[in-house]
Design a protein around this motif. Structure first.
Motif, PDB file in Angstrom:
ATOM      1  N   UNK A   1      -1.715   4.561  -7.725  1.00 24.77           N
ATOM      2  CA  UNK A   1      -1.079   3.248  -7.557  1.00 24.77           C
ATOM      3  C   UNK A   1      -1.560   2.568  -6.280  1.00 24.77           C
ATOM      4  N   UNK A   2      -1.743   3.342  -5.213  1.00 27.69           N
ATOM      5  CA  UNK A   2      -2.202   2.778  -3.943  1.00 27.69           C
ATOM      6  C   UNK A   2      -3.632   2.260  -4.066  1.00 27.69           C
ATOM      7  N   UNK A   3      -4.475   3.031  -4.758  1.00 22.35           N
ATOM      8  CA  UNK A   3      -5.870   2.595  -4.939  1.00 22.35           C
ATOM      9  C   UNK A   3      -5.947   1.312  -5.769  1.00 22.35           C
ATOM     10  N   UNK A   4      -5.095   1.199  -6.775  1.00 22.13           N
ATOM     11  CA  UNK A   4      -5.106  -0.002  -7.616  1.00 22.13           C
ATOM     12  C   UNK A   4      -4.681  -1.250  -6.830  1.00 22.13           C
ATOM     13  N   UNK A   5      -3.752  -1.062  -5.885  1.00 25.05           N
ATOM     14  CA  UNK A   5      -3.257  -2.204  -5.112  1.00 25.05           C
ATOM     15  C   UNK A   5      -4.188  -2.572  -3.965  1.00 25.05           C
ATOM     16  N   UNK A   6      -5.089  -1.644  -3.625  1.00 28.23           N
ATOM     17  CA  UNK A   6      -6.009  -1.883  -2.506  1.00 28.23           C
ATOM     18  C   UNK A   6      -7.205  -2.700  -2.980  1.00 28.23           C
ATOM     19  N   UNK A   7      -6.980  -3.973  -3.203  1.00 19.93           N
ATOM     20  CA  UNK A   7      -7.997  -4.860  -3.773  1.00 19.93           C
ATOM     21  C   UNK A   7      -9.212  -4.978  -2.859  1.00 19.93           C
ATOM     22  N   UNK A   8      -8.988  -4.974  -1.544  1.00 13.05           N
ATOM     23  CA  UNK A   8     -10.086  -5.213  -0.592  1.00 13.05           C
ATOM     24  C   UNK A   8     -10.661  -3.923  -0.021  1.00 13.05           C
ATOM     25  N   UNK A   9     -10.289  -2.781  -0.591  1.00 17.24           N
ATOM     26  CA  UNK A   9     -10.835  -1.471  -0.171  1.00 17.24           C
ATOM     27  C   UNK A   9     -10.630  -1.211   1.316  1.00 17.24           C
ATOM     28  N   UNK A  10      -9.436  -1.472   1.798  1.00 25.45           N
ATOM     29  CA  UNK A  10      -9.133  -1.221   3.207  1.00 25.45           C
ATOM     30  C   UNK A  10      -8.681   0.207   3.465  1.00 25.45           C
ATOM     31  N   UNK A  11      -8.257   0.904   2.402  1.00 30.11           N
ATOM     32  CA  UNK A  11      -7.710   2.249   2.577  1.00 30.11           C
ATOM     33  C   UNK A  11      -8.813   3.299   2.615  1.00 30.11           C
ATOM     34  N   UNK A  12      -8.602   4.313   3.452  1.00 29.56           N
ATOM     35  CA  UNK A  12      -9.494   5.468   3.473  1.00 29.56           C
ATOM     36  C   UNK A  12      -8.859   6.572   2.632  1.00 29.56           C
ATOM     37  N   UNK A  13      -9.679   7.326   1.948  1.00 30.27           N
ATOM     38  CA  UNK A  13      -9.170   8.369   1.046  1.00 30.27           C
ATOM     39  C   UNK A  13      -8.302   9.369   1.788  1.00 30.27           C
ATOM     40  N   UNK A  14      -8.727   9.786   2.998  1.00 31.31           N
ATOM     41  CA  UNK A  14      -7.966  10.780   3.748  1.00 31.31           C
ATOM     42  C   UNK A  14      -6.598  10.243   4.145  1.00 31.31           C
TER      43      UNK A  14
END
Length: 509
Positions: A454-467
């Protein structure tokens, strides 16, 4: 004196020869008429025959037949084609069948001389009986059989399953699959082109019931086989011994058997059908009885559902087979004459094969040794956890997972959950296993991975790091997160992000 005797003898010889020649020329089998008939057929095969010639040919053959003449295969062919030319479908069919059964030559049905009877019921019946054909149902049977062959192999390659249980269900599916394929060859008339298929799967007739019955016993009671169980195979051994000489026949004799129904084998077939019906009903009842017994035990719900569906299908199959057997035995008709009754039971048979394949793909855990022997829940049998209390704990656990998201706590444990729910860790473990069909760690990881998705889907601008995501949903390190994510989605987190981004880009475009 001697000269007179010689002259007298010569006179007798000449007289006799003259009389015989006269009789031969005037009779229906005259040498000249033979020549005339051959001449007629020389034009006949050039498609130049006319009604007058055809009638003369038939009249000549009728004379021979009335005198008891033995007709050759060529005679059968000539008579059949001539009747076909004249439009006499009934008589043409009679001689076409004689020719086909004697020569195994089906191509005669393509002869242009039969065009005048193509629309007759008699000719259409011959085409149905001998010419290759296929329909949507037969295609369904073939596909089911091929899928079954693959499934029977896959089931026996499973490393986590019980070897004996998987062997039994694998053989059960294999027998059904081979029968479906062989039956399809029969219904499409391709057995005429594959003579070694003659009676190929008849020896499986009494195996279906015992294989499923012992599979049920194995997964229900962890049954260990004894020598006395070989008694269940006696009917199969008997039928194998009976048909062994048939399988050893050469191609010519097998073709003869395929084109000419041996009344002895027809009677044997009726006996086999009757005994098979009894066998299916008996073993179907025993399997359903085992399911009912397990229903009152602490058996994994997925396993119980699997047993229930298999038991129902294997009650339905004997019912349809018994109806088919009754029609076959009372009306003395064969399969090609009774497609509706035949297809009904074969459709159920196909559904059994496809259901096993569907379950193996969608829910493979029912073939897992841990689940079929209920190793995860045997320890709960004496727990005393009532059904109402179990359902109440399940609802409270769902609240903790969905609303409070306790899985985000990387220190969450079974003991911590039990304290929050005011019960024992033993009861929580039982609830998780019975209601979610998972253990504690798999359940927690399932929720964590879903949260990450769910977090990856909401991260439209790819600001999140996998770790960062891994830590946020409750994992202690990236390796554990990647492993759990791959098990749930069959993708790594990186692959999943690319997939999500690709969908978003296409949608936005």
């Amino acid at each position: 004196m001697k000269s007179a005797r010689i002259i007298y003898l010569l006179f007798l010889v000449v007289s006799v020869c003259h009389a015989n020649a006269a009789n031969y020329l005037s009779g229906p089998d005259s040498f000249l008429k033979e020549i005339q008939v051959d001449s007629l057929y020389s034009t006949y095969y050039n498609n130049e025959i006319n009604d007058n010639n055809a009638s003369r040919v038939i009249k000549w053959y009728e004379g021979r037949i009335s005198k008891g003449a033995v007709l050759s295969n060529s005679d059968f062919e000539r008579i059949a084609l001539t009747y076909g030319f004249l439009g006499d479908a009934s008589k043409a069919k009679t001689y076409l069948e004689k020719y086909i059964k004697a020569t195994y030559d089906i191509t005669i049905l393509d002869n242009s001389s039969l065009r005048n009877i193509h629309d007759s019921d008699e000719f259409k019946g011959l085409v149905r009986s001998y010419k290759p054909k296929i329909d949507i149902w037969i295609l369904f049977f073939v596909i089911s059989g091929v899928i079954g062959l693959f499934i029977s192999l896959v089931l026996n390659l499973r490393k986590k399953g019980d070897t004996i249980a998987n062997l039994l269900i694998g053989l059960f599916v294999l027998c059904h699959s081979l029968f479906l394929i062989h039956l399809s060859l029969y219904l499409t008339n391709y057995t005429f082109y594959i003579p070694h298929s003659y009676w190929a799967t008849i020896t499986f007739s009494f195996l279906y019931g015992p294989l499923l019955y012992f599979y049920f016993r194995r997964i229900s009671d962890r049954y260990t086989f004894k020598w006395i169980d070989m008694l269940h195979l006696l009917p199969t051994i008997a039928i194998v011994i009976y048909f062994a000489p048939v399988y050893a026949l050469d191609v010519e004799l097998k073709l003869k058997g395929l084109f000419n129904v041996d009344q002895n084998y027809a009677n044997v077939l009726r006996i086999i059908v009757m005994v098979k019906a009894i066998s299916l009903v008996s073993y179907g009842f025993l399997c359903f009885k085992i399911y009912l017994r397990n229903k009152n035990k602490s058996v994994n719900r997925q396993i119980l559902k699997w047993q229930r569906n298999m038991a129902i299908l294997n009650v339905l199959y004997p019912v349809t087979y018994v109806i088919y057997a009754f029609v076959l035995l009372t009306h003395v008709v064969f399969m090609r004459d009774n497609n509706f009754m035949l297809y009904s039971q074969v459709v159920v048979l196909s559904c059994i094969v496809l259901y096993v394949g569907f379950t193996a793909y969608v829910n493979p855990r029912v073939f897992s040794k841990k689940y079929i022997f209920a190793e995860e829940i045997l320890k709960y049998q004496k727990s005393g956890l009532t059904e109402n209390f179990s359902n109440d704990l399940r609802n409270q656990l769902l609240r903790l997972l969905n609303e409070e998201k306790v899985y985000k706590n990387n220190a969450i444990s079974l003991d911590m959950l039990s304290q929050k729910l005011g019960t024992t860790r033993h009861n929580i473990s039982q609830v998780i296993n019975e209601h979610f069909d998972l253990n504690f760690f798999n359940l927690i990881n399932k929720y964590r991975v879903q949260e990450a998705k769910d977090m990856f889907k909401k991260d439209v601008y790819n600001n999140l790091h996998i770790i960062d995501v891994a830590y946020d949903v409750g994992f202690n390190n990236k390796v554990t997160f990647n492993k759990a994510f791959k098990e749930e989605t069959n993708l790594t987190p990186t692959q999943y992000i690319k997939k999500v981004n690709g969908v978003d880009l296409v949608t936005s475009a």
